[in-house]
Motif scaffolding. Structure first.
Motif, PDB file in Angstrom:
ATOM      1  N   ILE A 222       0.002   9.597  -7.856  1.00 54.02           N
ATOM      2  CA  ILE A 222       0.541  10.156  -6.620  1.00 54.02           C
ATOM      3  C   ILE A 222       2.049  10.325  -6.728  1.00 54.02           C
ATOM      4  CG2 ILE A 222      -1.270   9.233  -5.129  1.00 54.02           C
ATOM      5  CD1 ILE A 222       0.716   6.994  -4.338  1.00 54.02           C
ATOM      6  N   GLY A 223       2.600  11.176  -5.894  1.00 56.25           N
ATOM      7  CA  GLY A 223       4.036  11.383  -5.927  1.00 56.25           C
ATOM      8  C   GLY A 223       4.496  12.363  -4.878  1.00 56.25           C
ATOM      9  N   ASN A 224       5.762  12.752  -4.973  1.00 57.62           N
ATOM     10  CA  ASN A 224       6.389  13.568  -3.949  1.00 57.62           C
ATOM     11  C   ASN A 224       7.577  14.312  -4.547  1.00 57.62           C
ATOM     12  OD1 ASN A 224       5.750  13.551  -0.912  1.00 57.62           O
ATOM     13  ND2 ASN A 224       7.969  13.644  -0.912  1.00 57.62           N
ATOM     14  N   TYR A 225       7.944  15.421  -3.938  1.00 56.43           N
ATOM     15  CA  TYR A 225       9.200  16.064  -4.284  1.00 56.43           C
ATOM     16  C   TYR A 225      10.348  15.297  -3.632  1.00 56.43           C
ATOM     17  CZ  TYR A 225       6.414  20.172  -5.637  1.00 56.43           C
ATOM     18  OH  TYR A 225       5.520  21.024  -6.229  1.00 56.43           O
ATOM     19  N   GLN A 226      11.538  15.379  -4.220  1.00 56.28           N
ATOM     20  CA  GLN A 226      12.691  14.714  -3.617  1.00 56.28           C
ATOM     21  C   GLN A 226      13.993  15.332  -4.120  1.00 56.28           C
ATOM     22  OE1 GLN A 226      12.943  12.427  -1.221  1.00 56.28           O
ATOM     23  NE2 GLN A 226      15.166  12.483  -1.354  1.00 56.28           N
ATOM     24  N   ASP A 227      14.907  15.569  -3.208  1.00 56.23           N
ATOM     25  CA  ASP A 227      16.281  15.914  -3.559  1.00 56.23           C
ATOM     26  C   ASP A 227      17.085  14.641  -3.383  1.00 56.23           C
ATOM     27  OD1 ASP A 227      18.911  16.712  -3.706  1.00 56.23           O
ATOM     28  OD2 ASP A 227      18.599  18.588  -2.615  1.00 56.23           O
ATOM     29  N   TRP A 228      17.603  14.087  -4.470  1.00 58.63           N
ATOM     30  CA  TRP A 228      18.271  12.783  -4.398  1.00 58.63           C
ATOM     31  C   TRP A 228      19.670  12.856  -3.796  1.00 58.63           C
ATOM     32  CZ3 TRP A 228      15.374   8.910  -3.996  1.00 58.63           C
ATOM     33  CH2 TRP A 228      14.182   8.809  -4.717  1.00 58.63           C
ATOM     34  N   CYS A 229      20.080  14.047  -3.349  1.00 59.94           N
ATOM     35  CA  CYS A 229      21.297  14.137  -2.534  1.00 59.94           C
ATOM     36  C   CYS A 229      20.955  13.944  -1.059  1.00 59.94           C
ATOM     37  CB  CYS A 229      21.974  15.491  -2.732  1.00 59.94           C
ATOM     38  SG  CYS A 229      22.729  15.670  -4.363  1.00 59.94           S
ATOM     39  N   GLU A 230      19.669  13.725  -0.770  1.00 61.50           N
ATOM     40  CA  GLU A 230      19.216  13.502   0.598  1.00 61.50           C
ATOM     41  C   GLU A 230      18.504  12.158   0.691  1.00 61.50           C
ATOM     42  OE1 GLU A 230      16.976  16.700   2.269  1.00 61.50           O
ATOM     43  OE2 GLU A 230      18.019  18.222   1.087  1.00 61.50           O
ATOM     44  N   GLY A 231      18.337  11.695   1.930  1.00 57.82           N
ATOM     45  CA  GLY A 231      17.606  10.444   2.140  1.00 57.82           C
ATOM     46  C   GLY A 231      16.131  10.626   1.859  1.00 57.82           C
ATOM     47  N   MET A 232      15.501   9.572   1.376  1.00 64.37           N
ATOM     48  CA  MET A 232      14.064   9.604   1.087  1.00 64.37           C
ATOM     49  C   MET A 232      13.279   9.235   2.345  1.00 64.37           C
ATOM     50  SD  MET A 232      12.104   7.436  -1.868  1.00 64.37           S
ATOM     51  CE  MET A 232      10.312   7.329  -1.878  1.00 64.37           C
ATOM     52  N   SER A 233      12.108   9.819   2.497  1.00 65.98           N
ATOM     53  CA  SER A 233      11.292   9.593   3.692  1.00 65.98           C
ATOM     54  C   SER A 233      10.554   8.263   3.624  1.00 65.98           C
ATOM     55  CB  SER A 233      10.301  10.752   3.875  1.00 65.98           C
ATOM     56  OG  SER A 233      10.984  11.942   4.159  1.00 65.98           O
ATOM     57  N   THR A 234      11.330   7.185   3.717  1.00 66.06           N
ATOM     58  CA  THR A 234      10.748   5.850   3.716  1.00 66.06           C
ATOM     59  C   THR A 234      11.676   4.917   4.481  1.00 66.06           C
ATOM     60  OG1 THR A 234       9.760   4.144   2.310  1.00 66.06           O
ATOM     61  CG2 THR A 234      11.829   5.109   1.545  1.00 66.06           C
ATOM     62  N   TYR A 235      11.336   3.655   4.519  1.00 62.63           N
ATOM     63  CA  TYR A 235      12.155   2.652   5.189  1.00 62.63           C
ATOM     64  C   TYR A 235      12.946   1.851   4.162  1.00 62.63           C
ATOM     65  CZ  TYR A 235       9.768   3.377   9.647  1.00 62.63           C
ATOM     66  OH  TYR A 235       9.289   3.923  10.814  1.00 62.63           O
ATOM     67  N   PRO A 236      13.989   1.126   4.597  1.00 66.90           N
ATOM     68  CA  PRO A 236      14.724   0.257   3.659  1.00 66.90           C
ATOM     69  C   PRO A 236      13.833  -0.866   3.130  1.00 66.90           C
ATOM     70  CG  PRO A 236      15.972   0.602   5.702  1.00 66.90           C
ATOM     71  CD  PRO A 236      14.586   1.115   5.939  1.00 66.90           C
ATOM     72  N   ARG A 237      14.178  -1.361   1.959  1.00 67.04           N
ATOM     73  CA  ARG A 237      13.536  -2.543   1.372  1.00 67.04           C
ATOM     74  C   ARG A 237      12.028  -2.350   1.190  1.00 67.04           C
ATOM     75  NH1 ARG A 237      16.470  -3.825   5.540  1.00 67.04           N
ATOM     76  NH2 ARG A 237      14.704  -4.477   6.814  1.00 67.04           N
ATOM     77  N   THR A 238      11.629  -1.222   0.623  1.00 70.62           N
ATOM     78  CA  THR A 238      10.189  -0.957   0.484  1.00 70.62           C
ATOM     79  C   THR A 238       9.689  -1.021  -0.953  1.00 70.62           C
ATOM     80  OG1 THR A 238      10.643   1.411   0.431  1.00 70.62           O
ATOM     81  CG2 THR A 238      10.075   0.471   2.546  1.00 70.62           C
TER      82      THR A 238
ATOM     83  N   VAL B  24       0.852  -1.190   0.000  1.00 67.48           N
ATOM     84  CA  VAL B  24       0.000   0.000   0.000  1.00 67.48           C
ATOM     85  C   VAL B  24       0.890   1.243   0.000  1.00 67.48           C
ATOM     86  CG1 VAL B  24      -1.826   1.231   1.238  1.00 67.48           C
ATOM     87  CG2 VAL B  24      -1.752  -1.267   1.297  1.00 67.48           C
ATOM     88  N   PRO B  25       0.580   2.253  -0.825  1.00 68.12           N
ATOM     89  CA  PRO B  25       1.402   3.471  -0.857  1.00 68.12           C
ATOM     90  C   PRO B  25       1.456   4.162   0.504  1.00 68.12           C
ATOM     91  CG  PRO B  25      -0.126   3.432  -2.713  1.00 68.12           C
ATOM     92  CD  PRO B  25      -0.517   2.300  -1.811  1.00 68.12           C
ATOM     93  N   ALA B  26       2.649   4.554   0.925  1.00 65.84           N
ATOM     94  CA  ALA B  26       2.813   5.263   2.195  1.00 65.84           C
ATOM     95  C   ALA B  26       4.192   5.900   2.239  1.00 65.84           C
ATOM     96  CB  ALA B  26       2.632   4.314   3.380  1.00 65.84           C
ATOM     97  N   MET B  27       4.297   6.996   2.989  1.00 65.29           N
ATOM     98  CA  MET B  27       5.580   7.665   3.201  1.00 65.29           C
ATOM     99  C   MET B  27       5.645   8.189   4.626  1.00 65.29           C
ATOM    100  SD  MET B  27       6.541   9.774  -0.268  1.00 65.29           S
ATOM    101  CE  MET B  27       8.252   9.893   0.279  1.00 65.29           C
ATOM    102  N   ILE B  28       6.871   8.364   5.124  1.00 65.22           N
ATOM    103  CA  ILE B  28       7.046   9.014   6.407  1.00 65.22           C
ATOM    104  C   ILE B  28       6.740  10.501   6.220  1.00 65.22           C
ATOM    105  CG2 ILE B  28       8.711   9.634   8.196  1.00 65.22           C
ATOM    106  CD1 ILE B  28      10.245   7.064   7.434  1.00 65.22           C
ATOM    107  N   GLY B  29       5.919  11.043   7.069  1.00 64.41           N
ATOM    108  CA  GLY B  29       5.575  12.456   6.951  1.00 64.41           C
ATOM    109  C   GLY B  29       4.941  12.949   8.238  1.00 64.41           C
ATOM    110  N   VAL B  30       4.982  14.246   8.431  1.00 63.82           N
ATOM    111  CA  VAL B  30       4.399  14.826   9.646  1.00 63.82           C
ATOM    112  C   VAL B  30       3.964  16.258   9.350  1.00 63.82           C
ATOM    113  CG1 VAL B  30       6.571  15.722  10.569  1.00 63.82           C
ATOM    114  CG2 VAL B  30       4.740  15.079  12.145  1.00 63.82           C
ATOM    115  N   LEU B  31       2.911  16.675  10.000  1.00 62.23           N
ATOM    116  CA  LEU B  31       2.402  18.033   9.847  1.00 62.23           C
ATOM    117  C   LEU B  31       2.930  18.857  11.007  1.00 62.23           C
ATOM    118  CD1 LEU B  31       0.572  19.433   7.814  1.00 62.23           C
ATOM    119  CD2 LEU B  31      -1.384  18.834   9.229  1.00 62.23           C
ATOM    120  N   ALA B  32       3.837  19.789  10.727  1.00 58.43           N
ATOM    121  CA  ALA B  32       4.438  20.558  11.814  1.00 58.43           C
ATOM    122  C   ALA B  32       4.660  21.996  11.371  1.00 58.43           C
ATOM    123  CB  ALA B  32       5.733  19.900  12.265  1.00 58.43           C
TER     124      ALA B  32
END
Length: 357
Positions: A295-311, A36-44
């Motif tokens: 669906i999608g997300n912005y990403q700077d590939w010089c940084e870690g992605m907001s997800t877990y390994p092996r996903t 199921v699609p999911a990402m680490i995220g928080v409203l702050a």
């Protein structure tokens, strides 16, 4: 663990679920392991990493976010990412507090005040409350801002934002101002253009391109991109035997999605694609991806992605290294301001479910 998203996915509705990083439950990891699609995220304090007018619906179940606080900042951000006419659904505290207040171990006065404050913020955003039944309350965003702008003569707060890119969402701070919808000439007109119904929406010309609002992008470029990826995906399946096998792959990641052509070419397969638009490129195209019903997300590939390994079962990269070759050669520091997408000003709200498309 994205059960709501899984329920919708079985009905051909794609949901973007998100939750904070949780060291003992790993909710996002469980969701992805379910397919199921999911990402680490928080409203702050930072904007959610989605463009304006992205989601048809935003859903929050027992997410314990203080919607009524900070001048309504969190609901203002939900308003930014909702499409004109989109819905916000809230279930759990304080909805139906008259029945549940004892179990929630809060006073009736406290819960009543919280709901009244939420209702007030929603009204200030010109949302209309559609229904409250049982544990669920539903609001709808207006299809344009003609009446809402007129109402600012009476309702002074929040004001409309000025000179701020509505789609900017990578380390962008939230502000207590309403993101204005595109101008319309008639009260019945849908701001930004009306979308086709699914599945026509997937291949129809996205309103952002049709209107010419994305600099340097034409309708011909979009159509050619769609044809190209249909051809390329067919080639992938001919040379990668497992790629054409039904149910072999489920979670796919496109590292440089552009218009979402790769995902669109796979729409008939039992899989979903997380479309990442690099911030170094033409990041305005992420809005096109959502207009297509993806669906999608912005990403700077010089940084870690907001997800877990092996996903992800398969990672697709087209021209990603070309985007960053000059950046690496010049010794440019990738993180810019040194922030981590998973940290930096984030609260500790738990159990959240993300907006749905």
């Amino acid at each position: 663990v994205a059960s709501w998203g899984a329920y919708l996915l079985s009905r051909n509705i794609l949901a973007m679920s998100f939750a904070p990083r949780d060291s003992h439950e790993a909710q996002v990891q469980f969701a992805l392991e379910r397919g199921v699609p999911a990402m680490i995220g928080v409203l702050a304090s930072n904007r959610l990493t989605y463009p304006a007018r992205a989601f048809d619906m935003a859903h929050c179940s027992r997410c314990l976010i203080p919607w009524q606080l900070y001048d309504g900042l969190y609901l203002i951000e939900v308003d930014r990412i909702l499409r004109p006419g989109g819905y916000w659904i809230l279930s759990g505290p304080p909805i139906n507090w008259k029945k549940h207040w004892k179990g929630w171990q809060r006073t009736r006065e406290d819960l009543n005040a919280e709901q009244r404050a939420i209702e007030s913020v929603a009204k200030s955003l010109c949302w209309k409350k559609i229904k409250e039944v049982g544990d669920i309350a539903i609001w709808q965003k207006p299809t344009n801002h003609i009446h809402c702008k007129a109402s600012r003569r009476i309702i002074k707060s929040p004001p409309f934002c000025s000179n701020k890119n509505p789609d900017a969402a990578w380390y962008e701070k939230m502000e207590a101002c309403i993101t204005p919808l595109p101008e319309v000439s008639d009260i019945k007109e849908v701001a930004g253009g009306e979308l086709k119904k699914w599945p026509q929406r997937l291949t129809a010309m996205p309103p952002r391109i049709a209107s010419g609002s994305i600099e340097g992008v034409t309708a011909e470029m979009f159509n050619e991109d769609t044809r190209l990826w249909k051809k390329r995906v067919g080639h992938y399946k001919s040379v990668i035997s497992q790629f054409g096998q039904k149910d072999r792959y489920r979670n796919l990641l496109d590292m440089n999605a552009r218009f979402g052509g790769f995902a669109a070419a796979l729409a008939g397969d039992p899989m979903w694609v997380m479309n990442m638009v690099p911030t170094i490129g033409n990041s305005t195209t992420l809005g096109v991806i959502y207009e297509r019903g993806l669906i999608g997300n912005y990403q700077d590939w010089c940084e870690g992605m907001s997800t877990y390994p092996r996903t992800y079962d398969l990672i697709h990269a087209d021209s990603v290294f070309s985007l960053y070759k000059d950046r690496v050669r010049d010794g440019h520091h990738p993180a810019g301001n040194g922030q981590n997408p998973e940290a930096g000003g984030h609260g500790d709200h738990q159990g959240r479910r993300g907006p749905a498309s």
